[in-house]
Design an enzyme around this catalytic site. Structure first.
Site, PDB file in Angstrom:
ATOM      1  N   ASP A 189     -67.930  53.664  53.655  1.00  0.00           N
ATOM      2  CA  ASP A 189     -67.756  52.236  53.884  1.00  0.00           C
ATOM      3  C   ASP A 189     -67.963  51.355  52.651  1.00  0.00           C
ATOM      4  O   ASP A 189     -67.182  50.454  52.385  1.00  0.00           O
ATOM      5  CB  ASP A 189     -68.736  51.759  54.960  1.00  0.00           C
ATOM      6  CG  ASP A 189     -68.607  52.502  56.265  1.00  0.00           C
ATOM      7  OD1 ASP A 189     -67.792  53.424  56.350  1.00  0.00           O
ATOM      8  OD2 ASP A 189     -69.329  52.154  57.205  1.00  0.00           O
ATOM      9  N   GLU A 421     -80.131  60.329  57.439  1.00  0.00           N
ATOM     10  CA  GLU A 421     -78.730  59.901  57.357  1.00  0.00           C
ATOM     11  C   GLU A 421     -78.132  60.296  56.010  1.00  0.00           C
ATOM     12  O   GLU A 421     -76.997  60.789  55.938  1.00  0.00           O
ATOM     13  CB  GLU A 421     -78.670  58.392  57.553  1.00  0.00           C
ATOM     14  CG  GLU A 421     -77.294  57.808  57.720  1.00  0.00           C
ATOM     15  CD  GLU A 421     -77.345  56.305  58.007  1.00  0.00           C
ATOM     16  OE1 GLU A 421     -76.252  55.719  58.178  1.00  0.00           O
ATOM     17  OE2 GLU A 421     -78.444  55.726  58.057  1.00  0.00           O
TER      18      GLU A 421
END
Length: 454
Positions: A189, A421
């Site tokens: 992103d 993550e």
């Protein structure tokens, strides 16, 4: 800047493979929501598209039926035009838990003319097309059960429609590759690679939306307010266009090497699915070959010695974007990659820009790049899903020793970080959310499949 890599053993007691496998299993069971798995119980409380494909790869070792359900539920929210939305919203989750929320996207009303489902709310953008590859690998985990349930025959037409959407509606460059219209569609992103194209986008007014992500993560780990304002502008403009894909209406149109590599691999998987279900596999093999040839011709950057994204809106009709991203290494997974290009990519991967084997996993951005950041989302941290793809590429290119070393580092780092993550590439410290589903799933996949391609 320190360059000393903290070993997983320095972060927590060393785990053996069995203990790591049990821990990964606990994460996946904890994030299961009945038919799907959330990426994170806090930060990401819905179903995400390419997350679910990666999660299915881990679930297939625990419950092939759950892995099938993961993909079936996602594709059950497919739009009639073929797009697979990047988020399928769980109706029981409060609107304030995540932004952009269903009332921002308004898929069932604004997207109605494009065939958005009426009974479930989704986003309107997409994510990388890894789904057919995931479906094939899920099938291979339990082929008898898959055939008994008709798993592949039911998914095949949906996967065909998904690939057709990308071919018909997202070939914005006219050369045959799929384009993304928002950085979120790349999956990577917040990559510095997008800074140039995003500079053309005017952000929405500060205070016109509320960032729910900062309730769960440190601001230093997340996109800046300026970048987020630009992301919201692109998403809002796309929604207000009625989710139309014409290039003339886009402020961001990019051909991404990771996105298109996964499309090639999934088209190859679709050929295998077609053969398994008694259909003609030849069109899929031919399309995969065309896509691969076009990717090699349009996205190879001889100066940077890896594949680069092409900005279709740059002056002169398009230009390769500067900046070395892990996305440019993912084409290692292409079986037809010319030997010379594979050699160049391996040199780039092991050289000073990514330093495979010297840092944690594979940094998401050039270690020597001016925009490199050890902690900010996709601007340098090492992610487990892209490391899984690079590992697959190493196996594909016969770099078995490097693949074995990356595999061991992968599962040890995943377990030691609490299935973070992502990781600080220089210290190996976990960043972002913990108990992250694709981290657990892909660690489990590498543990159970022993690092082979199936």
């Amino acid at each position: 800047m320190t360059t000393a890599l903290m070993s997983p053993a320095a972060q927590s007691p060393p785990a053996d493979e069995a203990a790591a496998s049990r821990a990964a299993t606990r994460v996946l069971l904890g994030n299961w929501r009945g038919t799907t798995t959330v990426p994170s119980g806090s930060l990401y409380p819905h179903q995400w598209s390419w997350d679910s494909a990666f999660i299915a790869l881990g679930l297939r070792h625990l419950s092939p039926r759950r892995a099938q359900s993961e993909l079936e539920h996602l594709l059950g929210a497919q739009w009639d035009d073929g797009r697979v939305p990047h988020i399928v919203f769980h109706p029981s989750v409060p609107l304030t838990a995540y932004f952009p929320s269903p009332d921002f996207w308004r898929s069932s009303t604004v997207g109605r003319h494009r065939g958005a489902p009426a009974g479930v709310e989704t986003s309107g953008i997409v994510q990388p097309p890894v789904h057919a590859l995931a479906a094939w690998l899920v099938h291979l985990a339990a082929p008898k059960e898959s055939r008994r349930r008709g798993f592949l025959p039911r998914l095949y037409p949906r996967l065909v429609a998904w690939h057709r959407y990308l071919a018909d509606c997202r070939d914005l460059g006219g050369a045959g590759l799929a384009a993304i219209t928002h950085p979120w569609e790349a999956g990577l992103d917040n990559s510095p690679v997008w800074d140039g194209p995003l500079g053309r986008v005017s952000p929405v007014e500060p205070g016109s939306y509320r960032r729910a992500d900062l309730d769960h993560s440190a601001a230093a780990d997340r996109p800046t307010d300026l970048d987020y304002g630009r992301y919201v502008r692109l998403a809002a403009d796309y929604r207000d266009s009625g989710y139309e894909d014409a290039r003339a209406g886009q402020a961001f149109a990019v051909e991404d090497p990771c996105f298109n590599t996964l499309l090639v691999l999934s088209e190859q998987a679709l050929a295998r699915i077609a053969a398994e279900t008694g259909r003609d596999a030849a069109p899929h093999r031919e399309r995969a070959a065309r896509l691969e040839r076009t990717l090699l011709a349009r996205l190879w950057d001889p100066e940077q010695q890896l594949f680069a994204a092409r900005d279709l809106l740059a002056p002169g009709g398009g230009a390769l974007l500067p900046g070395r991203s892990v996305a440019g290494l993912v084409p290692l997974a292409l079986p037809g990659l010319p030997r010379a290009l594979a050699s160049h990519l391996l040199d780039t991967l092991t050289g000073p820009h990514f330093r495979l084997g010297e840092v944690a996993l594979v940094p998401s951005y050039d270690l020597r790049g001016e925009a490199f950041d050890t902690s900010r989302y996709w601007r340098g941290p090492s992610w487990f899903n892209t490391a899984w793809l690079v590992h697959r590429g190493l196996l594909t290119q016969g770099a078995h020793q490097q693949a074995a070393a990356l595999r061991e580092q992968f599962w040890r780092s995943a377990a030691a970080s609490g299935f973070a993550e992502y990781l600080d590439p220089l210290t190996g410290a976990g960043r972002g959310a913990r108990d992250f589903s694709w981290t657990a799933a892909l660690a489990l996949d590498l543990l159970r499949s022993e690092g082979n391609l199936t």
